[in-house]
Motif scaffolding. Structure first.
Motif, short mmCIF file in Angstrom:
data_model
loop_
_atom_site.label_atom_id
_atom_site.label_comp_id
_atom_site.label_asym_id
_atom_site.label_seq_id
_atom_site.Cartn_x
_atom_site.Cartn_y
_atom_site.Cartn_z
N ARG A 15 0.87 -1.22 0.05
CA ARG A 15 0.09 -0.04 -0.02
C ARG A 15 0.84 1.23 0.08
N ALA A 16 1.00 1.99 -1.21
CA ALA A 16 2.09 3.09 -1.14
C ALA A 16 1.53 4.18 -0.50
N GLY A 17 0.38 4.41 -0.65
CA GLY A 17 -0.38 5.68 0.05
C GLY A 17 -0.81 5.22 1.52
N ALA A 18 -1.61 6.54 1.82
CA ALA A 18 -2.24 6.22 2.86
C ALA A 18 -3.44 5.28 3.12
N HIS A 19 -3.74 4.59 4.14
CA HIS A 19 -4.98 3.95 4.20
C HIS A 19 -6.08 4.60 3.42
N SER A 20 -6.32 5.71 3.91
CA SER A 20 -7.46 6.63 3.47
C SER A 20 -7.17 8.02 3.92
N THR A 21 -7.94 8.87 3.16
CA THR A 21 -7.70 10.36 3.55
C THR A 21 -7.67 10.63 5.04
N SER A 22 -8.14 9.76 5.75
CA SER A 22 -8.18 9.97 7.37
C SER A 22 -6.78 9.52 8.01
N ASP A 23 -6.11 8.96 7.35
CA ASP A 23 -4.83 8.31 7.72
C ASP A 23 -3.30 9.01 7.42
N ASP A 24 -2.55 8.90 8.47
CA ASP A 24 -1.17 9.48 7.99
C ASP A 24 -0.15 8.59 8.40
N PRO A 25 0.38 7.80 7.28
CA PRO A 25 1.30 6.73 7.51
C PRO A 25 2.39 6.98 7.96
N SER A 26 3.06 8.26 7.79
CA SER A 26 4.36 8.65 8.29
C SER A 26 4.51 8.50 9.91
N LYS A 27 3.26 8.31 10.52
CA LYS A 27 3.22 7.93 11.91
C LYS A 27 3.81 6.49 12.36
N TYR A 28 3.67 5.68 11.28
CA TYR A 28 3.96 4.29 11.77
C TYR A 28 4.71 3.70 11.16
N ARG A 29 5.16 4.11 9.80
CA ARG A 29 6.15 3.50 8.93
C ARG A 29 7.01 4.45 8.24
N PRO A 30 8.24 4.00 7.74
CA PRO A 30 9.02 4.85 7.03
C PRO A 30 8.62 5.51 5.76
N ALA A 31 8.76 6.72 5.43
CA ALA A 31 8.16 7.51 4.44
C ALA A 31 8.66 7.13 2.99
N ASP A 32 9.91 6.28 2.77
CA ASP A 32 10.27 5.96 1.70
C ASP A 32 10.06 4.33 1.48
N ASP A 33 9.38 3.84 2.19
CA ASP A 33 9.20 2.35 1.92
C ASP A 33 8.60 1.93 0.62
N TRP A 34 7.84 2.67 -0.01
CA TRP A 34 7.27 2.41 -1.22
C TRP A 34 8.43 2.42 -2.40
N GLU A 35 9.24 3.48 -2.24
CA GLU A 35 10.53 3.35 -3.25
C GLU A 35 11.35 2.33 -3.27
N ARG A 36 11.60 1.71 -1.83
CA ARG A 36 12.43 0.55 -1.49
C ARG A 36 11.84 -0.65 -1.47
N PHE A 37 10.30 -0.81 -1.95
CA PHE A 37 9.83 -2.11 -1.89
C PHE A 37 10.21 -2.90 -2.92
N PRO A 38 10.85 -4.04 -2.75
CA PRO A 38 11.43 -4.92 -3.83
C PRO A 38 10.75 -5.27 -4.86
N LEU A 39 9.48 -5.46 -4.88
CA LEU A 39 8.65 -5.79 -6.12
C LEU A 39 8.34 -4.47 -6.97
N GLY A 40 8.76 -3.37 -6.73
CA GLY A 40 8.50 -2.29 -7.62
C GLY A 40 7.23 -1.77 -7.87
N ASP A 41 7.22 -0.93 -8.86
CA ASP A 41 5.84 -0.20 -9.29
C ASP A 41 5.36 -1.08 -10.48
N PRO A 42 3.88 -1.46 -10.30
CA PRO A 42 3.34 -2.35 -11.19
C PRO A 42 3.40 -1.64 -12.71
N ILE A 43 3.13 -0.52 -12.90
CA ILE A 43 2.89 0.50 -13.92
C ILE A 43 4.25 0.54 -14.77
#
Length: 411
Positions: free
Chosen positions: A309-337
Motif C-alpha cells: 500500500r504505497a499511500g495512506a490507508h485513507s484520507t483520514s490516515d497519516d502513514p508517516s506516523k507508523y512506517r518509513p516515508a520511503d518504504d514504497w520506493e524501496r519495496f523490492p517488487l517495484g511499481d506495477p505500472i
C-alpha cells in the motif's frame, strides 16, 4: 517440581518504523519464472509449495519468463497499462477533491493497480466480483462504467446513483457484475462463496471472485467462507491482497509473520497460490488458472497477492506516523505500472513518448469527468439528493404510514 521460565506473549513488530529503513527480507521472494505451474486439476496437497513461493513472470529487465507467462496479445497489454494509469490518475484527482472538501472521504489503491485490473481482464463477463474498497480498477478498466457516475457517488450529489446512501468509494454496479462494497470487513467473502454455490446449484457457468485484505483475514467471516468453499467445492476465487498494512497494523498482526496467508488455504483443503501482485502478467496468469479451476468444477483457489500500500490507508490516515516515508520506493517488487511499461517498450509496442502522451490524455479525460460530475453538485456546495429519497426503493408500493411521514416532512 521442575521450575519453568515465566510465560510471555509474542507481539509482532514491523521491520521498519519512522526514522529507519524497512528490512524487506521477510518477504520470501522467488526469482521470476522459477516457480512451477501445475495443471488446473491438481489437488490442494500439491499446491503447498506454491503457497510459500512467489509466482512471477516479469524479470528485472521486463522480460516475460517461465511457465506462468500468459498468452496475451499486445492489444490487451496496452489496454491493461492504460487502465492502470487511468486508475492512478483518478485516485490522485479524487484525493485532491477530498482535500478541497468536495467529498468527505477517499481511499486510493496506489501501488496495487495491477491486481484488480489484470484479474478483471482475465475473468469473463457475467462472473461476479465481491470487492473491497481498493478494487476500483475493476470498474475503471471497463468501457461501460462511467467515471462521471463514480465521481457523483463519491460526492453524494444529486446524480449519485446510490442516492447518498453509501460512503464514498463504496460503489455498486450490477450491470458491471460488481457487488455492493461493504464498510464492514470480510463480509464479502461468505457472500461470494454463497453466490458461487448458488451458481453451481442452478447449473450456471458463472464464477465468483472474492476480495479481502491481509488484516481482514483475522475476521471469522474469512474462515467461515473457506470452510464452505472447501466443503462444497464452490466455483470461487478467494483473493487476499497482502499490501503489508491494515490501517496502522502490520500484516504480521493478522498472522503473516511466520507463515503466509496463502498457506491458510492449503490447510483448509483449498488449492493456493502466492503471487507477485505488482507483476501484471503474473496476476493475469494466476487469475486465469484459478478461473479455469472454478469453471471446470475443480473447486476454489485462494491467491495471496503480495503488494504494498504505497499511500495512506485513507484520507483520514497519516502513514508517516507508523512506517518509513520511503518504504514504497524501496519495496523490492517495484511499481506495477513501470514494470508493465518496461515490458511493452521491450516488445516494441509502447514508448516513453506514447506513455507521456497517454498520461496527458487520461488526465484530461478524468478532469472532464470530474467537471461534469461537479455540475450536479458536491459536498462543498450542498447539492445532495432530496430527503424524499429516504422513502424510495424500500417498498414497491409505498405504505400509508410512510406516505404520511413523507407529507409531514414536506418532501
Amino acid at each position: 517440581m521442575r521450575e519453568h521460565p515465566a510465560l510471555r506473549l509474542h507481539v509482532p513488530e514491523p521491520t521498519g518504523r519512522p526514522g529507519c529503513a524497512t528490512d524487506f527480507s521477510f518477504l520470501q521472494i522467488s526469482g521470476a519464472g522459477t516457480v512451477r505451474k501445475p495443471p488446473v486439476d491438481t489437488s490442494h496437497f500439491e499446491t503447498a509449495d506454491l503457497a510459500y513461493a512467489l509466482i512471477g513472470v516479469l524479470d528485472r529487465d521486463g522480460q516475460a519468463v517461465g511457465p506462468w507467462a500468459p498468452q496475451i496479445d499486445g492489444t490487451q497489454l496496452r489496454r491493461g497499462l492504460r487502465a492502470m494509469m487511468k486508475t492512478r490518475i483518478f485516485d490522485a484527482r479524487m484525493t485532491i477533491a477530498q482535500r478541497l472538501r468536495k467529498t468527505s472521504f477517499y481511499m486510493q489503491c496506489l501501488g496495487e493497480e495491477a491486481i484488480a485490473v489484470a484479474q478483471g481482464m482475465a475473468l469473463d463477463k457475467g462472473d461476479m466480483h465481491f470487492p473491497t474498497y481498493r478494487q476500483q480498477g475493476l470498474l475503471l478498466s471497463r468501457d461501460d462504467v462511467s467515471m462521471v457516475e463514480l465521481i457523483c457517488q463519491l460526492m453524494s450529489n444529486e446524480a449519485d446513483p446510490m442516492k447518498g446512501r453509501q460512503l464514498p468509494v463504496m460503489y455498486s454496479f450490477k450491470r458491471a457484475d460488481f457487488f455492493s462494497i461493504s464498510g464492514n470487513l470480510a463480509t464479502q467473502y461468505p457472500q461470494a462463496v454463497g453466490w458461487a454455490m448458488a451458481s453451481a446449484i442452478k447449473g450456471d457457468t458463472r464464477i465468483a471472485s472474492a476480495w479481502i485484505g491481509d488484516g481482514a483475514t483475522a475476521e471469522s467471516d474469512f474462515h467461515t467462507a473457506l470452510t464452505f468453499a472447501h466443503v462444497y467445492r464452490a466455483p470461487v476465487i478467494l483473493n487476499v491482497v497482502n499490501n503489508q498494512w491494515a490501517i496502522s497494523s502490520f500484516q504480521a498482526i493478522a498472522g503473516g509473520e511466520s507463515t503466509t496467508f496463502a498457506a491458510r488455504g492449503v490447510g483448509c483443503g483449498i488449492a493456493s497460490l502466492r503471487v507477485d501482485g505488482n507483476d501484471f502478467l503474473a496476476v493475469y496468469a494466476a487469475s486465469q488458472w484459478a478461473a479455469e479451476r472454478a469453471r471446470t468444477n475443480q473447486g476454489p483457489t485462494l491467491i495471496e497477492w503480495v503488494t504494498y500500500r504505497a499511500g495512506a490507508h485513507s484520507t483520514s490516515d497519516d502513514p508517516s506516523k507508523y512506517r518509513p516515508a520511503d518504504d514504497w520506493e524501496r519495496f523490492p517488487l517495484g511499481d506495477p505500472i513501470e514494470r508493465l511499461k518496461t515490458h511493452l517498450v521491450g516488445l516494441g509496442i509502447w514508448s516513453e513518448q506514447e506513455h507521456e502522451q497517454v498520461h496527458k490524455e487520461l488526465e484530461a479525460e478524468v478532469a472532464a469527468a470530474q467537471k461534469e460530475a461537479e455540475s450536479h453538485g458536491s459536498l462543498l456546495d450542498g447539492h445532495i439528493p432530496s430527503a424524499a429519497t429516504i422513502f424510495e426503493d424500500v417498498y414497491e408500493t409505498m405504505p400509508e404510514h410512510l406516505r404520511r411521514q413523507r407529507q409531514e416532512l414536506g418532501v
